[in-house]
Design a protein around this motif. Structure first.
Motif, PDB file in Angstrom:
ATOM      1  N   GLU A 102      60.609  28.944  57.258  1.00  0.00           N
ATOM      2  CA  GLU A 102      59.997  30.322  57.447  1.00  0.00           C
ATOM      3  C   GLU A 102      58.612  30.367  57.860  1.00  0.00           C
ATOM      4  N   LEU A 103      57.609  29.292  57.546  1.00  0.00           N
ATOM      5  CA  LEU A 103      56.282  29.425  57.944  1.00  0.00           C
ATOM      6  C   LEU A 103      55.883  28.111  58.923  1.00  0.00           C
ATOM      7  N   PHE A 104      55.322  28.384  59.974  1.00  0.00           N
ATOM      8  CA  PHE A 104      54.482  27.258  60.578  1.00  0.00           C
ATOM      9  C   PHE A 104      53.204  27.289  60.257  1.00  0.00           C
ATOM     10  N   VAL A 105      52.792  26.017  59.932  1.00  0.00           N
ATOM     11  CA  VAL A 105      51.472  25.727  59.056  1.00  0.00           C
ATOM     12  C   VAL A 105      50.476  24.925  59.744  1.00  0.00           C
ATOM     13  N   HIS A 106      49.166  25.421  59.793  1.00  0.00           N
ATOM     14  CA  HIS A 106      48.180  24.758  60.294  1.00  0.00           C
ATOM     15  C   HIS A 106      46.991  24.635  58.962  1.00  0.00           C
ATOM     16  N   ARG A 107      46.575  23.622  58.590  1.00  0.00           N
ATOM     17  CA  ARG A 107      45.487  23.414  57.531  1.00  0.00           C
ATOM     18  C   ARG A 107      44.485  22.643  57.879  1.00  0.00           C
ATOM     19  N   ASN A 108      43.378  22.963  57.660  1.00  0.00           N
ATOM     20  CA  ASN A 108      42.130  22.314  57.892  1.00  0.00           C
ATOM     21  C   ASN A 108      40.990  22.644  56.860  1.00  0.00           C
ATOM     22  N   ILE A 109      39.936  21.774  56.844  1.00  0.00           N
ATOM     23  CA  ILE A 109      38.952  22.375  55.796  1.00  0.00           C
ATOM     24  C   ILE A 109      38.268  23.585  56.100  1.00  0.00           C
ATOM     25  N   ALA A 110      38.449  24.475  55.412  1.00  0.00           N
ATOM     26  CA  ALA A 110      37.750  25.935  55.367  1.00  0.00           C
ATOM     27  C   ALA A 110      38.588  26.600  56.340  1.00  0.00           C
ATOM     28  N   ASN A 111      39.862  26.523  56.668  1.00  0.00           N
ATOM     29  CA  ASN A 111      40.479  27.196  57.599  1.00  0.00           C
ATOM     30  C   ASN A 111      39.970  27.802  58.663  1.00  0.00           C
ATOM     31  N   LEU A 112      39.302  26.606  59.698  1.00  0.00           N
ATOM     32  CA  LEU A 112      38.390  27.167  60.855  1.00  0.00           C
ATOM     33  C   LEU A 112      39.271  27.144  62.315  1.00  0.00           C
ATOM     34  N   VAL A 113      38.961  28.089  63.299  1.00  0.00           N
ATOM     35  CA  VAL A 113      39.825  28.050  64.282  1.00  0.00           C
ATOM     36  C   VAL A 113      38.739  27.638  65.289  1.00  0.00           C
ATOM     37  N   ASN A 114      38.501  26.521  65.924  1.00  0.00           N
ATOM     38  CA  ASN A 114      37.494  26.285  66.891  1.00  0.00           C
ATOM     39  C   ASN A 114      38.243  26.067  68.247  1.00  0.00           C
ATOM     40  N   SER A 115      37.520  26.564  69.292  1.00  0.00           N
ATOM     41  CA  SER A 115      38.312  26.597  70.681  1.00  0.00           C
ATOM     42  C   SER A 115      38.317  25.158  71.195  1.00  0.00           C
ATOM     43  N   ILE A 116      37.340  24.385  70.709  1.00  0.00           N
ATOM     44  CA  ILE A 116      37.312  23.089  71.564  1.00  0.00           C
ATOM     45  C   ILE A 116      38.282  21.854  70.561  1.00  0.00           C
ATOM     46  N   ASP A 117      38.804  22.392  69.131  1.00  0.00           N
ATOM     47  CA  ASP A 117      39.798  21.927  68.282  1.00  0.00           C
ATOM     48  C   ASP A 117      41.023  21.926  68.899  1.00  0.00           C
ATOM     49  N   LEU A 118      41.484  20.769  69.660  1.00  0.00           N
ATOM     50  CA  LEU A 118      42.812  20.427  70.418  1.00  0.00           C
ATOM     51  C   LEU A 118      44.115  20.783  69.067  1.00  0.00           C
ATOM     52  N   ASN A 119      43.815  20.290  68.159  1.00  0.00           N
ATOM     53  CA  ASN A 119      44.762  20.268  66.963  1.00  0.00           C
ATOM     54  C   ASN A 119      45.114  22.062  66.746  1.00  0.00           C
ATOM     55  N   VAL A 120      44.285  22.727  66.421  1.00  0.00           N
ATOM     56  CA  VAL A 120      44.364  24.090  66.021  1.00  0.00           C
ATOM     57  C   VAL A 120      44.923  25.009  67.186  1.00  0.00           C
ATOM     58  N   MET A 121      44.263  24.606  68.421  1.00  0.00           N
ATOM     59  CA  MET A 121      44.641  25.027  69.647  1.00  0.00           C
ATOM     60  C   MET A 121      46.013  25.015  70.336  1.00  0.00           C
ATOM     61  N   SER A 122      46.580  23.704  69.984  1.00  0.00           N
ATOM     62  CA  SER A 122      47.860  23.366  70.198  1.00  0.00           C
ATOM     63  C   SER A 122      48.935  24.059  69.325  1.00  0.00           C
ATOM     64  N   VAL A 123      48.504  24.238  67.943  1.00  0.00           N
ATOM     65  CA  VAL A 123      49.341  24.872  66.991  1.00  0.00           C
ATOM     66  C   VAL A 123      49.576  26.422  67.516  1.00  0.00           C
ATOM     67  N   ILE A 124      48.551  26.947  67.735  1.00  0.00           N
ATOM     68  CA  ILE A 124      48.615  28.417  68.321  1.00  0.00           C
ATOM     69  C   ILE A 124      49.340  28.697  69.515  1.00  0.00           C
ATOM     70  N   ASN A 125      49.198  27.843  70.561  1.00  0.00           N
ATOM     71  CA  ASN A 125      49.859  27.865  71.663  1.00  0.00           C
ATOM     72  C   ASN A 125      51.493  27.755  71.572  1.00  0.00           C
ATOM     73  N   TYR A 126      51.744  26.439  70.802  1.00  0.00           N
ATOM     74  CA  TYR A 126      53.262  26.316  70.547  1.00  0.00           C
ATOM     75  C   TYR A 126      53.797  27.343  69.782  1.00  0.00           C
ATOM     76  N   ALA A 127      53.000  27.934  68.725  1.00  0.00           N
ATOM     77  CA  ALA A 127      53.639  28.770  67.743  1.00  0.00           C
ATOM     78  C   ALA A 127      53.881  30.162  68.575  1.00  0.00           C
ATOM     79  N   VAL A 128      52.877  30.647  69.443  1.00  0.00           N
ATOM     80  CA  VAL A 128      53.014  31.892  70.172  1.00  0.00           C
ATOM     81  C   VAL A 128      54.039  31.666  71.347  1.00  0.00           C
ATOM     82  N   ARG A 129      53.928  30.778  72.118  1.00  0.00           N
ATOM     83  CA  ARG A 129      54.713  30.423  73.305  1.00  0.00           C
ATOM     84  C   ARG A 129      56.062  29.944  73.270  1.00  0.00           C
TER      85      ARG A 129
END
Ligand code: CO
Length: 216
Positions: free
Chosen positions: A59-86
């Motif tokens: 029921e939940l797609f999850v990404h966790r990192n130190i202090a819940n940061l969304v950095n535009s050059i972090d390939l990890n979080v950007m991949s998670v967002i892209n996959y989750a949305v697309r």
């Protein structure tokens, strides 16, 4: 401390309890996942995403990192967002911080933190953006907790700045972005009630990546 062996015992008990409630539980989940929610939270062990939201496996797609940061050059979080949305088509993206966050506290100290310096720099930048408000809070805990909230707000903006979120919202009306803070002292989630539509509109003056001009 839970022993290493105990964890495998726990796992077998968990499997048995799941199967007792639904004999097809694992078979069904093995086929596909269709979570409606993407959760971006802190790695802190005291904030277990599924548990605090009462959501089951799948029921939940999850990404966790130190202090819940969304950095535009972090390939990890950007991949998670892209996959989750697309691919998954999530309806909601939640950025969830928590009061008394060690990462936020570390970013408020004058010291060399080695590899963590560039990571926590993002939080120092949030402080700089809101320096006047934060400097006026005398109490240390209150000031830290306010920075936790402002950090969540800024990371929500970083989610909204992505092309995939802007384009999906324009085409389908989702996902919407939410900012939450979890309170370690009472286990409750606080909804910061960020104005998604308003922020999207504001963001698009500079960060419009839809390729279709101002839409919102
Ligand atoms: Co934390």
């Amino acid at each position: 401390m839970t022993s290493y062996e105990q964890i495998f015992e726990n796992n077998k008990k968990w499997v048995a309890s799941k199967l007792a409630g639904d004999a097809q539980f694992f078979e069904r989940l093995a086929k596909d996942q269709q979570p409606d929610y993407l959760y971006i939270g802190c790695s802190d062990s005291r904030v277990p995403a599924n548990e605090i939201m009462g959501l089951d496996a799948g029921e939940l797609f999850v990404h966790r990192n130190i202090a819940n940061l969304v950095n535009s050059i972090d390939l990890n979080v950007m991949s998670v967002i892209n996959y989750a949305v697309r691919q998954l088509g999530v309806k909601h993206i939640i950025v969830c911080g928590h009061y008394n966050c060690g990462g936020v506290k570390a970013a408020m100290t004058a010291q060399d933190l080695g590899l963590l310096n560039p990571w926590l720099r993002n939080i120092r930048d949030v402080y700089r953006l809101h320096q006047e408000e934060l400097d006026n809070i005398q109490d240390n805990t209150q000031r830290t907790n306010r920075l936790v909230e402002l950090n969540v707000q800024e990371q929500c903006l970083n989610v909204i700045k992505t092309a995939v979120v802007q384009q999906s919202y324009l085409a389908k009306g989702y996902p919407t972005v939410h900012g939450w803070v979890y309170d370690l002292h009472n286990g409750l989630l606080v909804d910061l009630k960020i104005d998604f539509e308003g922020l999207l509109h504001e963001i698009q003056r500079i960060y419009d990546l839809t390729g279709k001009g101002m839409q919102f």
